[in-house]
Design a protein around this motif. Structure first.
Motif, PDB file in Angstrom:
ATOM      1  N   ILE A  51       0.822  -1.199   0.000  1.00  0.00           N
ATOM      2  CA  ILE A  51       0.000   0.000   0.000  1.00  0.00           C
ATOM      3  C   ILE A  51       0.863   1.259   0.000  1.00  0.00           C
ATOM      4  O   ILE A  51       0.671   2.172  -0.788  1.00  0.00           O
ATOM      5  CB  ILE A  51      -0.948   0.010   1.203  1.00  0.00           C
ATOM      6  CG1 ILE A  51      -1.894  -1.203   1.125  1.00  0.00           C
ATOM      7  CG2 ILE A  51      -1.752   1.298   1.241  1.00  0.00           C
ATOM      8  CD1 ILE A  51      -2.771  -1.226  -0.111  1.00  0.00           C
ATOM      9  N   GLU A  52       1.808   1.320   0.883  1.00  0.00           N
ATOM     10  CA  GLU A  52       2.627   2.519   0.979  1.00  0.00           C
ATOM     11  C   GLU A  52       4.087   2.135   1.155  1.00  0.00           C
ATOM     12  O   GLU A  52       4.413   1.084   1.703  1.00  0.00           O
ATOM     13  CB  GLU A  52       2.189   3.389   2.167  1.00  0.00           C
ATOM     14  CG  GLU A  52       0.835   4.041   2.000  1.00  0.00           C
ATOM     15  CD  GLU A  52       0.800   5.071   0.892  1.00  0.00           C
ATOM     16  OE1 GLU A  52       1.880   5.533   0.475  1.00  0.00           O
ATOM     17  OE2 GLU A  52      -0.306   5.401   0.446  1.00  0.00           O
ATOM     18  N   HIS A  53       4.948   3.004   0.695  1.00  0.00           N
ATOM     19  CA  HIS A  53       6.372   2.857   0.988  1.00  0.00           C
ATOM     20  C   HIS A  53       6.979   4.250   1.020  1.00  0.00           C
ATOM     21  O   HIS A  53       6.494   5.192   0.391  1.00  0.00           O
ATOM     22  CB  HIS A  53       7.076   1.983  -0.058  1.00  0.00           C
ATOM     23  CG  HIS A  53       7.080   2.572  -1.438  1.00  0.00           C
ATOM     24  ND1 HIS A  53       7.962   3.561  -1.817  1.00  0.00           N
ATOM     25  CD2 HIS A  53       6.307   2.329  -2.519  1.00  0.00           C
ATOM     26  CE1 HIS A  53       7.739   3.885  -3.082  1.00  0.00           C
ATOM     27  NE2 HIS A  53       6.732   3.166  -3.520  1.00  0.00           N
ATOM     28  N   GLY A  54       8.033   4.387   1.784  1.00  0.00           N
ATOM     29  CA  GLY A  54       8.720   5.659   1.854  1.00  0.00           C
ATOM     30  C   GLY A  54       9.673   5.836   0.684  1.00  0.00           C
ATOM     31  O   GLY A  54       9.744   4.995  -0.222  1.00  0.00           O
ATOM     32  N   THR A  55      10.390   6.924   0.692  1.00  0.00           N
ATOM     33  CA  THR A  55      11.380   7.195  -0.341  1.00  0.00           C
ATOM     34  C   THR A  55      12.666   7.685   0.327  1.00  0.00           C
ATOM     35  O   THR A  55      12.654   8.155   1.460  1.00  0.00           O
ATOM     36  CB  THR A  55      10.891   8.274  -1.321  1.00  0.00           C
ATOM     37  OG1 THR A  55      10.615   9.490  -0.604  1.00  0.00           O
ATOM     38  CG2 THR A  55       9.628   7.820  -2.051  1.00  0.00           C
ATOM     39  N   ASP A  56      13.748   7.526  -0.372  1.00  0.00           N
ATOM     40  CA  ASP A  56      15.010   8.107   0.040  1.00  0.00           C
ATOM     41  C   ASP A  56      15.708   8.620  -1.206  1.00  0.00           C
ATOM     42  O   ASP A  56      15.166   8.546  -2.316  1.00  0.00           O
ATOM     43  CB  ASP A  56      15.871   7.096   0.812  1.00  0.00           C
ATOM     44  CG  ASP A  56      16.182   5.831   0.003  1.00  0.00           C
ATOM     45  OD1 ASP A  56      15.943   5.827  -1.228  1.00  0.00           O
ATOM     46  OD2 ASP A  56      16.661   4.858   0.604  1.00  0.00           O
ATOM     47  N   ARG A  57      16.887   9.166  -1.042  1.00  0.00           N
ATOM     48  CA  ARG A  57      17.577   9.760  -2.177  1.00  0.00           C
ATOM     49  C   ARG A  57      17.854   8.717  -3.262  1.00  0.00           C
ATOM     50  O   ARG A  57      17.703   8.986  -4.452  1.00  0.00           O
ATOM     51  CB  ARG A  57      18.891  10.391  -1.713  1.00  0.00           C
ATOM     52  CG  ARG A  57      19.675  11.071  -2.824  1.00  0.00           C
ATOM     53  CD  ARG A  57      20.870  11.808  -2.289  1.00  0.00           C
ATOM     54  NE  ARG A  57      20.468  12.899  -1.397  1.00  0.00           N
ATOM     55  CZ  ARG A  57      21.324  13.715  -0.793  1.00  0.00           C
ATOM     56  NH1 ARG A  57      22.634  13.562  -0.970  1.00  0.00           N
ATOM     57  NH2 ARG A  57      20.877  14.679  -0.012  1.00  0.00           N
ATOM     58  N   ARG A  58      18.237   7.530  -2.857  1.00  0.00           N
ATOM     59  CA  ARG A  58      18.519   6.483  -3.850  1.00  0.00           C
ATOM     60  C   ARG A  58      17.263   6.110  -4.619  1.00  0.00           C
ATOM     61  O   ARG A  58      17.289   5.952  -5.836  1.00  0.00           O
ATOM     62  CB  ARG A  58      19.111   5.254  -3.157  1.00  0.00           C
ATOM     63  CG  ARG A  58      19.441   4.104  -4.104  1.00  0.00           C
ATOM     64  CD  ARG A  58      20.075   2.949  -3.351  1.00  0.00           C
ATOM     65  NE  ARG A  58      20.276   1.797  -4.225  1.00  0.00           N
ATOM     66  CZ  ARG A  58      20.752   0.624  -3.801  1.00  0.00           C
ATOM     67  NH1 ARG A  58      21.097   0.466  -2.529  1.00  0.00           N
ATOM     68  NH2 ARG A  58      20.887  -0.394  -4.657  1.00  0.00           N
ATOM     69  N   TRP A  59      16.140   5.957  -3.898  1.00  0.00           N
ATOM     70  CA  TRP A  59      14.882   5.594  -4.564  1.00  0.00           C
ATOM     71  C   TRP A  59      14.462   6.662  -5.562  1.00  0.00           C
ATOM     72  O   TRP A  59      14.077   6.361  -6.696  1.00  0.00           O
ATOM     73  CB  TRP A  59      13.781   5.376  -3.527  1.00  0.00           C
ATOM     74  CG  TRP A  59      12.442   5.102  -4.160  1.00  0.00           C
ATOM     75  CD1 TRP A  59      11.476   6.011  -4.467  1.00  0.00           C
ATOM     76  CD2 TRP A  59      11.945   3.839  -4.612  1.00  0.00           C
ATOM     77  NE1 TRP A  59      10.397   5.399  -5.067  1.00  0.00           N
ATOM     78  CE2 TRP A  59      10.663   4.065  -5.165  1.00  0.00           C
ATOM     79  CE3 TRP A  59      12.450   2.543  -4.585  1.00  0.00           C
ATOM     80  CZ2 TRP A  59       9.889   3.040  -5.688  1.00  0.00           C
ATOM     81  CZ3 TRP A  59      11.672   1.512  -5.111  1.00  0.00           C
ATOM     82  CH2 TRP A  59      10.411   1.769  -5.653  1.00  0.00           C
ATOM     83  N   LEU A  60      14.555   7.914  -5.149  1.00  0.00           N
ATOM     84  CA  LEU A  60      14.160   9.004  -6.038  1.00  0.00           C
ATOM     85  C   LEU A  60      15.056   9.047  -7.271  1.00  0.00           C
ATOM     86  O   LEU A  60      14.580   9.253  -8.394  1.00  0.00           O
ATOM     87  CB  LEU A  60      14.216  10.337  -5.290  1.00  0.00           C
ATOM     88  CG  LEU A  60      13.186  10.514  -4.168  1.00  0.00           C
ATOM     89  CD1 LEU A  60      13.447  11.809  -3.407  1.00  0.00           C
ATOM     90  CD2 LEU A  60      11.768  10.494  -4.719  1.00  0.00           C
ATOM     91  N   GLY A  61      16.354   8.823  -7.083  1.00  0.00           N
ATOM     92  CA  GLY A  61      17.268   8.844  -8.214  1.00  0.00           C
ATOM     93  C   GLY A  61      17.004   7.720  -9.184  1.00  0.00           C
ATOM     94  O   GLY A  61      16.962   7.923 -10.412  1.00  0.00           O
ATOM     95  N   GLU A  62      16.808   6.502  -8.665  1.00  0.00           N
ATOM     96  CA  GLU A  62      16.572   5.364  -9.547  1.00  0.00           C
ATOM     97  C   GLU A  62      15.195   5.448 -10.205  1.00  0.00           C
ATOM     98  O   GLU A  62      15.031   5.028 -11.353  1.00  0.00           O
ATOM     99  CB  GLU A  62      16.728   4.058  -8.767  1.00  0.00           C
ATOM    100  CG  GLU A  62      18.150   3.825  -8.283  1.00  0.00           C
ATOM    101  CD  GLU A  62      18.398   2.407  -7.808  1.00  0.00           C
ATOM    102  OE1 GLU A  62      17.482   1.547  -7.948  1.00  0.00           O
ATOM    103  OE2 GLU A  62      19.500   2.139  -7.297  1.00  0.00           O
ATOM    104  N   SER A  63      14.209   5.990  -9.502  1.00  0.00           N
ATOM    105  CA  SER A  63      12.883   6.161 -10.104  1.00  0.00           C
ATOM    106  C   SER A  63      12.921   7.167 -11.237  1.00  0.00           C
ATOM    107  O   SER A  63      12.293   6.967 -12.293  1.00  0.00           O
ATOM    108  CB  SER A  63      11.871   6.611  -9.040  1.00  0.00           C
ATOM    109  OG  SER A  63      11.695   5.627  -8.057  1.00  0.00           O
ATOM    110  N   LEU A  64      13.667   8.251 -11.039  1.00  0.00           N
ATOM    111  CA  LEU A  64      13.806   9.252 -12.095  1.00  0.00           C
ATOM    112  C   LEU A  64      14.510   8.661 -13.307  1.00  0.00           C
ATOM    113  O   LEU A  64      14.085   8.871 -14.448  1.00  0.00           O
ATOM    114  CB  LEU A  64      14.575  10.459 -11.566  1.00  0.00           C
ATOM    115  CG  LEU A  64      14.859  11.575 -12.585  1.00  0.00           C
ATOM    116  CD1 LEU A  64      13.542  12.146 -13.116  1.00  0.00           C
ATOM    117  CD2 LEU A  64      15.699  12.670 -11.952  1.00  0.00           C
TER     118      LEU A  64
END
Length: 281
Positions: A51-64
């Motif tokens: 349902i939910e998950h947080g984000t961090d700098r690595r997640w945001l970078g890889e998602s982008l």
């Protein structure tokens, strides 16, 4: 699959969550739904929604990076949750839509709770011989026999586009064979080693397009143009294992044909869906 195996898959997933390797430390809530949750002895697969998950700098970078390159940003999280096994179908951040469709969601684990509680909840999901596998929703005749290879979210999107007359879908069984185009064959060899299932899937897919008379100079293969000719019109996108699904709607709207290789494999038969935009009148 048998219920015992499905339970083992979920138990192993809980252990991975407990280990907390990235990106699983970002997960906040996990629910189970579908035929396994209802007690089916032989569920089609195990439906899990994160349902939910947080984000961090690595997640945001890889998602982008994934978004820019037309890839699914959740590939890494799916692999981390399921490990090397298959049989669990994941959906992310889709609670409201599932509830709107009448699905009952069973909380397996919430961040901050002991993982022993998740195991107790899993054990409480007992078998019910009267609960058969749930019929697949958003089904088309073109999906028959391929149901387990088409993720639910993909079924929903394709079903909607199809009933609106925006696309036509043809199921294909790909066959092994050599490519006539030597430059395309070199492109595949350069990207993947001989033992890679992606090399075999790519070769089979391009060979099928050659047989259909498609100009391979107009083909994008798994996110890369075959011949590096970006100025050449893009007419067909070949995707291997739903990695580029987020880009499918945009490309179909622009008139690009999509060939989705459902599950690349080194030895087993490989199926694909040829998805073609309907000419606009």
């Amino acid at each position: 699959m048998k219920r015992e195996r499905a339970t083992r898959l979920l138990s192993d997933m809980i252990t991975r969550l407990e280990d907390g390797a990235w990106p699983l430390g970002l997960v906040e809530e996990v629910y189970v739904f579908g035929s396994y949750e209802r007690g089916a002895l032989k569920p089609n697969d195990v439906d899990v929604v994160v349902i939910e998950h947080g984000t961090d700098r690595r997640w945001l970078g890889e998602s982008l990076d994934a978004s820019i390159n037309g890839r699914d940003s959740y590939v890494g999280m799916r692999q981390a949750l399921r490990g090397r096994t298959r049989g669990i179908s994941f959906q992310f951040r889709g609670r409201s839509s599932l509830l709107d469709e009448g699905f009952e969601l069973f909380l397996l684990w919430r961040k901050g709770e002991p993982f022993s509680l998740a195991r107790e909840r899993l054990a409480s999901l007992t078998a019910d011989p009267a609960a058969g596998p749930a019929p697949r929703d958003h089904m088309l005749t073109e999906f028959e026999g391929l149901e387990s290879l088409v993720p639910r979210l993909a079924r929903i999107e394709l079903f909607g586009w199809h009933v609106k007359g925006k696309i036509s879908i043809t199921s294909l069984r790909l066959v092994d064979g050599d490519l006539k185009d030597s430059e395309a064959a070199w492109h595949v060899r350069r990207r993947w080693v001989e033992t890679s299932p992606l090399r075999r899937a790519a070769t089979c897919a391009l060979a099928a397009l050659e047989q259909r008379g498609v100009d391979l100079s107009e083909v994008t293969l798994h996110g890369q143009r075959l011949f590096g000719q970006d100025q050449q019109a893009e007419r067909c996108f070949v995707d291997l294992g739903w990695n580029g699904f987020k880009s499918m709607g945009r490309l179909l709207d622009s008139g690009v044909t999509w060939l989705e290789v459902l599950r690349p494999h080194r030895t087993k038969p490989i199926d694909a869906l040829l998805i073609e935009p309907t000419p606009r009148t």
